[in-house]
Motif scaffolding. Structure first.
Motif, PDB file in Angstrom:
ATOM      1  N   VAL A 154      -2.666   8.103  -9.485  1.00 47.91           N
ATOM      2  CA  VAL A 154      -3.199   6.885  -8.870  1.00 47.91           C
ATOM      3  C   VAL A 154      -3.180   5.737  -9.871  1.00 47.91           C
ATOM      4  O   VAL A 154      -2.754   4.614  -9.557  1.00 47.91           O
ATOM      5  N   GLY A 201       0.808  -1.216   0.000  1.00 42.55           N
ATOM      6  CA  GLY A 201       0.000   0.000   0.000  1.00 42.55           C
ATOM      7  C   GLY A 201       0.834   1.255   0.000  1.00 42.55           C
ATOM      8  O   GLY A 201       1.700   1.425   0.854  1.00 42.55           O
ATOM      9  N   VAL A 227      -7.586  -1.850  -9.923  1.00 47.30           N
ATOM     10  CA  VAL A 227      -7.698  -1.580  -8.487  1.00 47.30           C
ATOM     11  C   VAL A 227      -8.043  -2.862  -7.742  1.00 47.30           C
ATOM     12  O   VAL A 227      -9.002  -3.552  -8.099  1.00 47.30           O
ATOM     13  N   ASP A 228      -7.262  -3.164  -6.701  1.00 49.26           N
ATOM     14  CA  ASP A 228      -7.589  -4.291  -5.828  1.00 49.26           C
ATOM     15  C   ASP A 228      -8.456  -3.820  -4.658  1.00 49.26           C
ATOM     16  O   ASP A 228      -9.601  -4.225  -4.526  1.00 49.26           O
ATOM     17  N   GLN A 248      -2.301  -8.235  -2.409  1.00 50.76           N
ATOM     18  CA  GLN A 248      -3.129  -7.219  -3.036  1.00 50.76           C
ATOM     19  C   GLN A 248      -2.451  -5.863  -2.909  1.00 50.76           C
ATOM     20  O   GLN A 248      -1.622  -5.659  -2.029  1.00 50.76           O
ATOM     21  N   SER A 249      -2.826  -4.961  -3.809  1.00 57.47           N
ATOM     22  CA  SER A 249      -2.239  -3.626  -3.782  1.00 57.47           C
ATOM     23  C   SER A 249      -3.303  -2.600  -3.428  1.00 57.47           C
ATOM     24  O   SER A 249      -4.507  -2.850  -3.529  1.00 57.47           O
ATOM     25  N   CYS A 250      -2.835  -1.425  -3.019  1.00 57.19           N
ATOM     26  CA  CYS A 250      -3.749  -0.328  -2.721  1.00 57.19           C
ATOM     27  C   CYS A 250      -2.993   0.987  -2.805  1.00 57.19           C
ATOM     28  O   CYS A 250      -1.867   1.094  -2.296  1.00 57.19           O
ATOM     29  N   VAL A 251      -3.586   1.971  -3.453  1.00 53.92           N
ATOM     30  CA  VAL A 251      -3.090   3.336  -3.409  1.00 53.92           C
ATOM     31  C   VAL A 251      -4.001   4.110  -2.465  1.00 53.92           C
ATOM     32  O   VAL A 251      -5.212   4.189  -2.670  1.00 53.92           O
ATOM     33  N   THR A 297     -10.302   6.906  -6.357  1.00 52.54           N
ATOM     34  CA  THR A 297     -10.303   5.477  -6.664  1.00 52.54           C
ATOM     35  C   THR A 297     -11.497   5.108  -7.541  1.00 52.54           C
ATOM     36  O   THR A 297     -11.369   4.307  -8.479  1.00 52.54           O
ATOM     37  N   VAL A 339      -0.997   2.340  -9.318  1.00 53.57           N
ATOM     38  CA  VAL A 339      -1.704   1.067  -9.156  1.00 53.57           C
ATOM     39  C   VAL A 339      -1.391   0.124 -10.316  1.00 53.57           C
ATOM     40  O   VAL A 339      -1.321  -1.098 -10.130  1.00 53.57           O
ATOM     41  N   SER A 340      -1.147   0.676 -11.483  1.00 54.27           N
ATOM     42  CA  SER A 340      -0.764  -0.166 -12.629  1.00 54.27           C
ATOM     43  C   SER A 340       0.624  -0.758 -12.427  1.00 54.27           C
ATOM     44  O   SER A 340       0.870  -1.933 -12.767  1.00 54.27           O
ATOM     45  N   ASN A 394       0.315  -3.522  -9.939  1.00 53.21           N
ATOM     46  CA  ASN A 394      -0.321  -4.675 -10.580  1.00 53.21           C
ATOM     47  C   ASN A 394       0.690  -5.449 -11.423  1.00 53.21           C
ATOM     48  O   ASN A 394       0.695  -6.695 -11.424  1.00 53.21           O
TER      49      ASN A 394
END
Length: 467
Positions: A207, A196, A246-247, A226-229, A236, A211-212, A215
């Motif tokens: 963002v 994160g 987006v996860d 899992q990912s998160c911004v 989002t 996030v890309s 991924n």
């Protein structure tokens, strides 16, 4: 003395302590912290605090259903708490006072199954009330009993586990710097809760870019995480609408409608984001798609606390989180500053209270074990809180290079700290992530990190690209 005043009074020796209402009683019963003094809500003496705690312990739990601290008509969080309350789950404990509730929670007959059955019947105010009459060891023991398991690409919250958020923040969002921190964290077994990032430049194109990138890393190495911004929920939602991978959806939340308005959010907006994330169907073993952060003092800092003490306001935020079945929730316990939690002792107590209350309400609670540089705290205090939270069954903690977040400018826990907690307390990462660590030869078969000179083969080329 009228009946209502008498209802909230207590005699100590020859002195009678009067409390205006339930809000006043709750605030006066709270262990000391600077935020409540700042708000003018704290007890005036240790004796008054004990008197309030003793009177609070005598109140029936049902009191909190009949006497709302924030009026139903004025606050959508109060409406959520009342409207979603499960009377059937509450039936098992309805006859208890706050003091009886403490004894019940600590009894050997109450285990994780029983606690899960009553969780929906416990309101945040009930959880906050009982926490105010509990010692540190009580908070740890009951927190340890609570078991909350969530899933997205791995399984978080299983017995004997401690997950970590790999937090590779960078002051300029430099891709190479972020990647280097991710590699560093993975080599210490960090990142199973989430990778994160708090973006330094917070807009929708940035963002999507970050996030890309996350991924691509997760896909390239088939990492079961899992990912998160950690951007505003509206960013989002826009990123999802533009096709970003987006996860998890992130948002900071608070315990009153007015405080959440200061964050630019509402329950309706969070529901929209929740639905948008679910529509992507990116989870492989589950569909818990939300990540929330909280922290004592946020309602006070927004002048939106309605005269309610900061710890009870914090517990009310957990009603918001519970509504959306999150993968992760954590209290950023010492981040707001010494105006709210003055020193290490107050931060330690608050972190354990937050963990206890959230777990009791059925949330997958973690903690950002942290402090700002102007607080009367240091890394030794954080070592104590980290160890106590690990013993209490905390779901996850942060992992940051050197424990110093150079973008947000605060002190938290490092990759080494999380590794220490796992080793000392016999804890492991999420099972899917642990299996990946072994397959990548980062962990040995007995789950120890291989701290040798030889980089695991899969990462040797990655290191060359970074250099």
């Amino acid at each position: 003395m009228n009946n209502r005043t008498h209802r909230f009074s207590h005699i100590v020796g020859t002195k009678t302590y009067l409390f205006r209402d339930l809000k006043d009683l709750m605030a006066k019963a709270t262990p000391p912290r600077s935020g409540d003094y700042l708000a003018g809500l704290a007890a005036g003496s240790a004796e008054e605090r004990v008197a309030a705690q003793m009177r609070l312990s005598e109140l029936p739990l049902a009191t909190f259903l009949d006497d709302l601290l924030v009026p139903y008509e004025q606050d959508e969080i109060s409406r959520l708490i009342v409207d979603d309350h499960d009377a059937g789950a509450f039936a098992a404990i309805r006859h208890l006072t706050v003091g009886d509730f403490r004894n019940w929670l600590l009894s050997d007959q109450v285990d994780e199954t029983v606690l899960a059955e009553v969780a929906a019947g416990i309101t945040p105010e009930m959880a906050a009330a009982v926490s105010k009459i509990m010692r540190i060891q009580d908070l740890i023991l009951v927190g340890k009993k609570c078991r909350v398991v969530t899933r997205f690409r791995n399984t978080i919250g299983l017995p004997h586990s401690l997950s970590t958020r790999l937090q590779p923040n960078h002051p300029t969002d430099d891709a190479t710097g972020i990647a280097a921190s991710i590699l560093d964290g993975l080599l210490y077994g960090s990142g199973d809760a989430v990778i994160g990032i708090n973006p330094a430049t917070d807009n929708v194109p940035q963002v999507i870019k970050i996030v890309s990138m996350l991924n691509d890393i997760i896909d390239r190495y088939q990492i079961p995480t899992q990912s998160c911004v950690l951007t505003h929920v509206t960013n989002t939602i826009q990123a999802i609408n533009r096709g970003a991978p987006v996860d998890l959806v992130f948002q900071s939340i608070a315990g009153t409608e007015a405080a959440n308005q200061s964050f630019g959010i509402s329950l309706k907006l969070l529901a929209e984001a929740h639905d948008a994330a679910l529509s992507l169907q990116r989870g492989t073993v589950g569909n818990n798609v939300m990540y929330f952060e909280t922290g004592q003092g946020s309602a006070l800092s927004a002048n939106a606390h309605h005269g309610v003490d900061q710890q009870t306001c914090e517990a009310r935020a957990y009603a918001v989180a519970r509504k959306f079945k999150p993968l992760l929730v954590n209290s950023v316990v010492g981040f707001i500053g010494p105006e709210y939690l003055y020193d290490g002792k107050q931060i330690i107590r608050a972190g354990l209270e937050d963990h206890f209350c959230a777990k009791l309400l059925g949330l997958p609670m973690g903690c950002d074990v942290c402090y700002t540089n102007h607080a009367e705290a240091d890394q030794n205090d954080m070592d104590i809180l980290l160890t106590l939270l690990g013993a209490a069954g905390c779901t996850f903690v942060m992992g940051i290079p050197g424990s110093d977040d150079i973008m947000l400018n605060y002190q938290t826990t490092s990759f080494h700290d999380a590794l220490y907690a796992r080793r000392v307390l016999g804890l492991k990462p999420a099972p899917e992530f642990e299996a990946w660590l072994k397959a990548m030869k980062i962990f040995t078969e007995d789950s120890y990190v291989k701290l040798g000179d030889q980089l695991p083969p899969a990462f040797q080329q990655a290191l060359l690209r970074l250099s």
